[in-house]
Write an enzyme that holds these catalytic residues in place. Sequence first.
Site, short mmCIF file in Angstrom:
data_model
loop_
_atom_site.label_atom_id
_atom_site.label_comp_id
_atom_site.label_asym_id
_atom_site.label_seq_id
_atom_site.Cartn_x
_atom_site.Cartn_y
_atom_site.Cartn_z
N LYS A 227 11.12 31.16 7.56
CA LYS A 227 10.09 31.58 6.54
C LYS A 227 9.07 32.31 6.85
CE LYS A 227 11.31 27.25 3.98
NZ LYS A 227 10.66 25.90 3.49
N LYS B 269 2.79 24.78 21.20
CA LYS B 269 1.88 25.25 20.14
C LYS B 269 0.39 25.18 20.48
CE LYS B 269 4.69 22.92 16.67
NZ LYS B 269 4.90 22.23 15.48
N LYS C 279 16.12 33.23 14.93
CA LYS C 279 16.55 32.58 13.90
C LYS C 279 16.06 32.99 12.66
CE LYS C 279 13.43 28.44 14.38
NZ LYS C 279 13.36 27.15 14.72
#
Length: 333
Positions: free
Chosen positions: A202, A125, A199
């Site tokens: 959203k 991240k 995958k």
Amino acid sequence: LMSKGKLNFDPPVIGRVFSGIQPTGVPHLGNYLGALENWVSLQNQYSSVLYSIVDLHSITQPQDPKLLRTNVLDMVASLLACGIDPQRAVLFQQSQVSEHAELSWILGCLTSMPRLRHLPQWKMKSKQKNEGSVGLYTYPVLQAADILLYNFTDQVQHLELAQDLARIFNHRFGDFFPEPGALLSSTRKIKSLREPSAKMSKSDPQTMATVFLTDSPDDIALKIRRSVTDFTSEVTFDPENRPGVSNLVSIHAAMATITVEEAVSQAMGLDTGAYKRLVTEAVVQRLTPIRLQIEQLRSDPAHLDHVLAQGASRAREVAAPVLKEVQQRVGFC
């Protein structure tokens, strides 16, 4: 992990299961098949089940306050519509149970910056943004607090820090925390309809890639009709060589509650175009009652708040004695 045939007959296993989900709004099909369907089943298998909407974790990334509030309520509505029963599972909002943050601080004082710096979550991240907040850096400690606060088996894969901190605390202050373990679902991972090597997500910029639980039948039909397959008309299950078609087979099997082999058998004689219509029927049939229930629950935010308040009270009944014992061992009281 479980046998559906036994769910209504075997007594619950004595033990505690916890899992958390970020408040990112209405879940998508991958969330439902990859986690939420299993959450519903676990209610029948364990004597104590806790599910948390982990909003403390969510603010490690910038959030719009009004949208965050809406997303929390949308997630509550979605979980209830999918079958989470507040009478059998404790459903609560993480920030409403202050023991999470308090235990996180104590555990943070037992770990080191190099230990956190080498965790894969921070590497991934922080690399995306070059640097991150202190909250992003230390959020694995909060995750460890989530895990240890309830002395449970967790439905997450990365428990190394929680296990380490349990050992460190027990070594320094005496045996108290049992070493947590993972409870992993064997459900297939659902892939993007537009990029079957990735995958379903959203955040996918392609609107046709993701099926949401609130999509209308027409939306679902359009997304599946435009899903990426290949130039072979026969339906087979070969994830490595035919990921797009195999993803549709996985979705069909999961939504129709049949095996992959049975799904392929039902597709015999159909080309991929006709098979997409069969998959669409299975998805629409399964998601329509969930969509209607979400819409009904969304219209009553007071009820959703009441569910969260009751859940927080029940979660604190478990968490407060654990934190109290930790505070005594540390020397706070």
